[in-house]
Scaffold this active site. Structure first.
Site, PDB file in Angstrom:
ATOM      1  N   TYR A  53       0.826  -1.224   0.000  1.00 13.32           N
ATOM      2  CA  TYR A  53       0.000   0.000   0.000  1.00 13.32           C
ATOM      3  C   TYR A  53       0.855   1.266   0.000  1.00 13.32           C
ATOM      4  O   TYR A  53       0.456   2.269  -0.601  1.00 13.32           O
ATOM      5  CB  TYR A  53      -1.032  -0.035   1.146  1.00 13.32           C
ATOM      6  N   ARG A  56       1.522   1.857  -3.565  1.00  7.63           N
ATOM      7  CA  ARG A  56       0.347   2.438  -4.237  1.00  7.63           C
ATOM      8  C   ARG A  56       0.276   3.947  -3.948  1.00  7.63           C
ATOM      9  O   ARG A  56      -0.055   4.739  -4.811  1.00  7.63           O
ATOM     10  CB  ARG A  56      -0.952   1.776  -3.741  1.00  7.63           C
ATOM     11  N   GLN A  86     -15.127   2.360  -6.267  1.00 14.58           N
ATOM     12  CA  GLN A  86     -14.412   1.229  -5.660  1.00 14.58           C
ATOM     13  C   GLN A  86     -12.946   1.593  -5.483  1.00 14.58           C
ATOM     14  O   GLN A  86     -12.194   0.838  -4.882  1.00 14.58           O
ATOM     15  CB  GLN A  86     -14.507   0.005  -6.574  1.00 14.58           C
ATOM     16  N   ASN A  87     -12.555   2.741  -6.032  1.00 13.77           N
ATOM     17  CA  ASN A  87     -11.141   3.097  -6.025  1.00 13.77           C
ATOM     18  C   ASN A  87     -10.707   3.638  -4.664  1.00 13.77           C
ATOM     19  O   ASN A  87     -11.461   4.350  -3.996  1.00 13.77           O
ATOM     20  CB  ASN A  87     -10.850   4.129  -7.110  1.00 13.77           C
ATOM     21  N   VAL A  88      -9.446   3.336  -4.330  1.00 13.82           N
ATOM     22  CA  VAL A  88      -8.910   3.810  -3.064  1.00 13.82           C
ATOM     23  C   VAL A  88      -8.050   5.055  -3.279  1.00 13.82           C
ATOM     24  O   VAL A  88      -7.493   5.603  -2.337  1.00 13.82           O
ATOM     25  CB  VAL A  88      -8.123   2.691  -2.334  1.00 13.82           C
ATOM     26  N   HIS A 104     -14.395   0.748  -1.027  1.00 16.83           N
ATOM     27  CA  HIS A 104     -13.307  -0.164  -0.637  1.00 16.83           C
ATOM     28  C   HIS A 104     -12.200   0.519   0.156  1.00 16.83           C
ATOM     29  O   HIS A 104     -11.091   0.003   0.229  1.00 16.83           O
ATOM     30  CB  HIS A 104     -12.741  -0.851  -1.891  1.00 16.83           C
ATOM     31  N   THR A 171     -15.098  -0.478 -14.569  1.00 20.22           N
ATOM     32  CA  THR A 171     -15.071  -1.583 -13.605  1.00 20.22           C
ATOM     33  C   THR A 171     -15.478  -2.868 -14.297  1.00 20.22           C
ATOM     34  O   THR A 171     -16.415  -2.872 -15.103  1.00 20.22           O
ATOM     35  CB  THR A 171     -15.975  -1.331 -12.372  1.00 20.22           C
ATOM     36  N   PRO A 199     -16.991  -5.599 -19.528  1.00 21.84           N
ATOM     37  CA  PRO A 199     -17.360  -5.856 -18.132  1.00 21.84           C
ATOM     38  C   PRO A 199     -18.557  -6.807 -18.057  1.00 21.84           C
ATOM     39  O   PRO A 199     -19.287  -6.963 -19.041  1.00 21.84           O
ATOM     40  CB  PRO A 199     -17.720  -4.471 -17.593  1.00 21.84           C
TER      41      PRO A 199
HETATM   42  N1  APR Z   1     -11.024   3.536 -19.417  1.00 26.00           N
HETATM   43  C1  APR Z   1     -12.104   2.874 -18.926  1.00 26.00           C
HETATM   44  N2  APR Z   1     -12.063   1.602 -18.529  1.00 26.00           N
HETATM   45  C2  APR Z   1     -10.892   0.958 -18.624  1.00 26.00           C
HETATM   46  C3  APR Z   1      -9.716   1.575 -19.113  1.00 26.00           C
HETATM   47  C4  APR Z   1      -9.818   2.936 -19.523  1.00 26.00           C
HETATM   48  N3  APR Z   1      -8.763   3.618 -20.013  1.00 26.00           N
HETATM   49  N4  APR Z   1      -8.717   0.657 -19.080  1.00 26.00           N
HETATM   50  C5  APR Z   1      -9.241  -0.471 -18.568  1.00 26.00           C
HETATM   51  N5  APR Z   1     -10.553  -0.307 -18.301  1.00 26.00           N
HETATM   52  C6  APR Z   1     -11.540  -1.238 -17.748  1.00 26.00           C
HETATM   53  C7  APR Z   1     -11.292  -2.702 -18.041  1.00 26.00           C
HETATM   54  O1  APR Z   1     -11.835  -3.041 -19.317  1.00 26.00           O
HETATM   55  C8  APR Z   1     -12.053  -3.377 -16.893  1.00 26.00           C
HETATM   56  O2  APR Z   1     -13.424  -3.595 -17.216  1.00 26.00           O
HETATM   57  O3  APR Z   1     -11.493  -1.126 -16.341  1.00 26.00           O
HETATM   58  C9  APR Z   1     -11.956  -2.346 -15.765  1.00 26.00           C
HETATM   59  C10 APR Z   1     -11.006  -2.706 -14.659  1.00 26.00           C
HETATM   60  O4  APR Z   1     -11.490  -3.820 -13.966  1.00 26.00           O
HETATM   61  P1  APR Z   1     -10.735  -4.350 -12.655  1.00 26.00           P
HETATM   62  O5  APR Z   1      -9.278  -4.373 -12.897  1.00 26.00           O
HETATM   63  O6  APR Z   1     -11.384  -5.616 -12.243  1.00 26.00           O
HETATM   64  O7  APR Z   1     -11.000  -3.173 -11.585  1.00 26.00           O
HETATM   65  P2  APR Z   1     -12.281  -2.949 -10.657  1.00 26.00           P
HETATM   66  O8  APR Z   1     -13.530  -3.380 -11.342  1.00 26.00           O
HETATM   67  O9  APR Z   1     -12.205  -1.564 -10.160  1.00 26.00           O
HETATM   68  O10 APR Z   1     -11.982  -3.947  -9.474  1.00 26.00           O
HETATM   69  C11 APR Z   1     -12.890  -4.037  -8.411  1.00 26.00           C
HETATM   70  O11 APR Z   1     -11.324  -5.409  -7.235  1.00 26.00           O
HETATM   71  O12 APR Z   1      -9.335  -6.104  -6.232  1.00 26.00           O
HETATM   72  C12 APR Z   1     -10.271  -5.210  -6.325  1.00 26.00           C
HETATM   73  O13 APR Z   1     -10.738  -3.936  -4.469  1.00 26.00           O
HETATM   74  C13 APR Z   1     -10.242  -3.856  -5.784  1.00 26.00           C
HETATM   75  O14 APR Z   1     -11.872  -2.106  -6.023  1.00 26.00           O
HETATM   76  C14 APR Z   1     -11.203  -3.153  -6.699  1.00 26.00           C
HETATM   77  C15 APR Z   1     -12.165  -4.273  -7.121  1.00 26.00           C
END
Ligand code: APR
Length: 228
Positions: A53, A56, A86-88, A104, A171, A199
């Protein structure tokens, strides 16, 4: 004034230079969740978790909000907007959004290992291994680890239910309960998904519009459309 609820994930911060979690170059390709993001990991290898962390935070200190964070903030000129992230990171705050719920946790905060309600701001980027809370207990990152409950989820569901329009940005909708939030929009409320990938939208029952673009260009187009 119409109410927009914006639900964001790591993808909205990708163009600021922060890695997502599940993309091919994501954090979970580099680290194992069970090494750095569970209560057991913190008990077993405190130094590794705290360093993860701190890293990060150092990265976050080098980044700026991008056009997508700014577009979300700009929506407040025409709409009543609440952000659920969900972002920190603190990029929504730095872009000027005024109403943000972190599902989160937040990198900029630590909390007592004994009392989860005793939350303190971290000065700078480094949590020391032996840093203690005002109650004398060791501090831990103010982050929801895998396997832990999500205290802000109920509040986030209440917010989602007030939306006239929902926007979901960057997400994968792979992590629960967060991904369930899309189910709390009232029936008929349109849900715009801005994401260049695929997604998991199977949970969405509402009218769905997938803008298959990166957050910056996708949000710019969506803001123009919603203003009209
Ligand atoms: N613009 C928009 N979306 C994007 C971009 C971009 N430039 N680049 C990637 N993505 C999308 C991907 O296609 C994917 O659908 O962002 C998403 C990222 O997904 P994850 O990596 O799974 O992130 P997230 O959904 O925020 O994860 C949820 O998992 O481990 C954890 O706690 C952590 O809050 C987090 C949770």
């Amino acid at each position: 004034m119409k109410k927009i609820v914006v639900f964001t994930g790591a993808g909205i911060s990708a163009e600021s230079g922060l890695k997502t979690f599940r993309d091919a170059d994501g954090l979970w390709a580099e680290y194992r969740i069970e090494d750095v993001c569970t209560p057991e990991a913190l008990a077993r290898n405190r130094a590794l978790v705290i360093e993860f962390y701190n890293k990060r935070r150092r990265e976050l200190a080098q980044t700026e909000p991008n056009a997508a964070h700014k577009a979300v903030a700009e929506l407040e000129q025409w709409f009543d907007v609440e952000v659920i992230t969900q972002n920190v990171d603190d990029l929504h705050e730095r872009a000027g959004s005024t109403c943000i719920t972190h599902l989160h946790g937040e990198l900029g905060k630590l909390r007592s290992m004994r009392n989860p309600e005793l939350i303190v701001e971290l000065e700078g980027t480094e949590q020391g291994l032996e840093d203690r809370a005002p109650d004398g207990a060791l501090l831990r990152p103010h982050i929801v680890f895998f396997g832990e409950s999500v205290p802000m989820f109920d509040r986030a569901c209440e917010i989602a239910a007030t939306a006239d329009i929902m926007i979901v940005v960057g997400t994968s909708l792979a992590v629960y309960p967060a991904a369930m939030l899309v189910r709390y929009a009232r029936s008929g409320v349109p849900i715009y998904v801005v994401d260049p990938g695929e997604p998991d939208t199977r949970m969405i029952r509402n009218p769905l519009h997938h803008i298959k673009e990166r957050a910056s260009s996708g949000m710019a187009k969506l803001v123009e459309e919603l203003k009209r």
